[in-house]
Design an enzyme around this catalytic site. Structure first.
Site, PDB file in Angstrom:
ATOM      1  N   VAL A  69       0.891  -0.984   0.057  1.00 24.73           N
ATOM      2  CA  VAL A  69       0.043  -0.018   0.126  1.00 24.73           C
ATOM      3  C   VAL A  69       0.787   1.223  -0.176  1.00 24.73           C
ATOM      4  O   VAL A  69       0.190   2.249  -0.242  1.00 24.73           O
ATOM      5  CB  VAL A  69      -1.039   0.036   1.109  1.00 24.73           C
ATOM      6  CG1 VAL A  69      -2.101  -1.068   0.922  1.00 24.73           C
ATOM      7  CG2 VAL A  69      -0.296  -0.184   2.695  1.00 24.73           C
ATOM      8  N   LYS A  70       2.153   1.072   0.485  1.00 26.07           N
ATOM      9  CA  LYS A  70       2.933   2.282   0.485  1.00 26.07           C
ATOM     10  C   LYS A  70       2.453   3.462   1.010  1.00 26.07           C
ATOM     11  O   LYS A  70       2.388   4.621   0.659  1.00 26.07           O
ATOM     12  CB  LYS A  70       3.557   2.666  -0.871  1.00 26.07           C
ATOM     13  CG  LYS A  70       4.380   1.636  -1.495  1.00 26.07           C
ATOM     14  CD  LYS A  70       4.857   1.677  -2.895  1.00 26.07           C
ATOM     15  CE  LYS A  70       5.367   0.775  -3.520  1.00 26.07           C
ATOM     16  NZ  LYS A  70       4.482  -0.406  -4.357  1.00 26.07           N
TER      17      LYS A  70
END
Length: 154
Positions: free
Chosen positions: A98-99
């Site tokens: 998802v960063k």
């Protein structure tokens, strides 16, 4: 058991280091431009489950990239991601790509969305962008999520 202990145990059990990305690029699903959100979601799910079924004996972990699921559409994108996570056999950790990198209550909400067993994505770990410091990481790896894991972008 902590995320990293799950990874270690799985790696030793199957003698592998393979983490498999699940990135259902819309362009690679070979759908017509007029495909509905439901058709896109079904194609992405089938794409990912074919990979899971073919590789699970060798996979230490799976890493679905949330962006490709979000791009499927506002109604079914996240639901399809959760369906894919649920299709991963028990005992194989999920690293949700998802960063994320926000702070405060927003970071806490992102952590809940990634980890919650009932309403979230049931991930065991996440990828994070720690540009904003410890405050952007803390909600993902402390408190009720202290057994979860995070890989930080450098």
């Amino acid at each position: 058991m902590s995320f990293f202990q799950q990874i270690t145990d799985r790696s030793k059990t199957i003698n592998s280091l393979l983490c498999i990305g699940l990135d259902p690029h819309l362009a690679e699903l070979k759908l017509p431009p007029t495909a509905s959100e439901e058709e896109r979601a079904d194609a992405a799910y089938e794409f990912c489950t074919r990979i899971i079924n073919a590789t699970h004996p060798h996979a230490v972990a799976y890493k679905p990239n949330a962006a490709f699921f979000e791009a499927l559409g506002t109604k079914l994108g996240c639901l399809t991601l959760r369906r894919v996570v649920d299709a991963i056999p028990d005992g194989i950790p999920v690293l949700l790509d998802v960063k994320r990198g926000d702070i405060g209550s927003t970071a806490a909400a992102y952590a809940e969305a990634c980890y919650d067993e009932d309403h979230g994505m049931k991930a065991d770990g996440v990828t994070l962008s720690p540009l904003m410091g410890w405050d952007s990481v803390k909600p993902f790896v402390t408190g009720k999520y202290s057994s979860k894991g995070a890989f930080l972008l450098c």
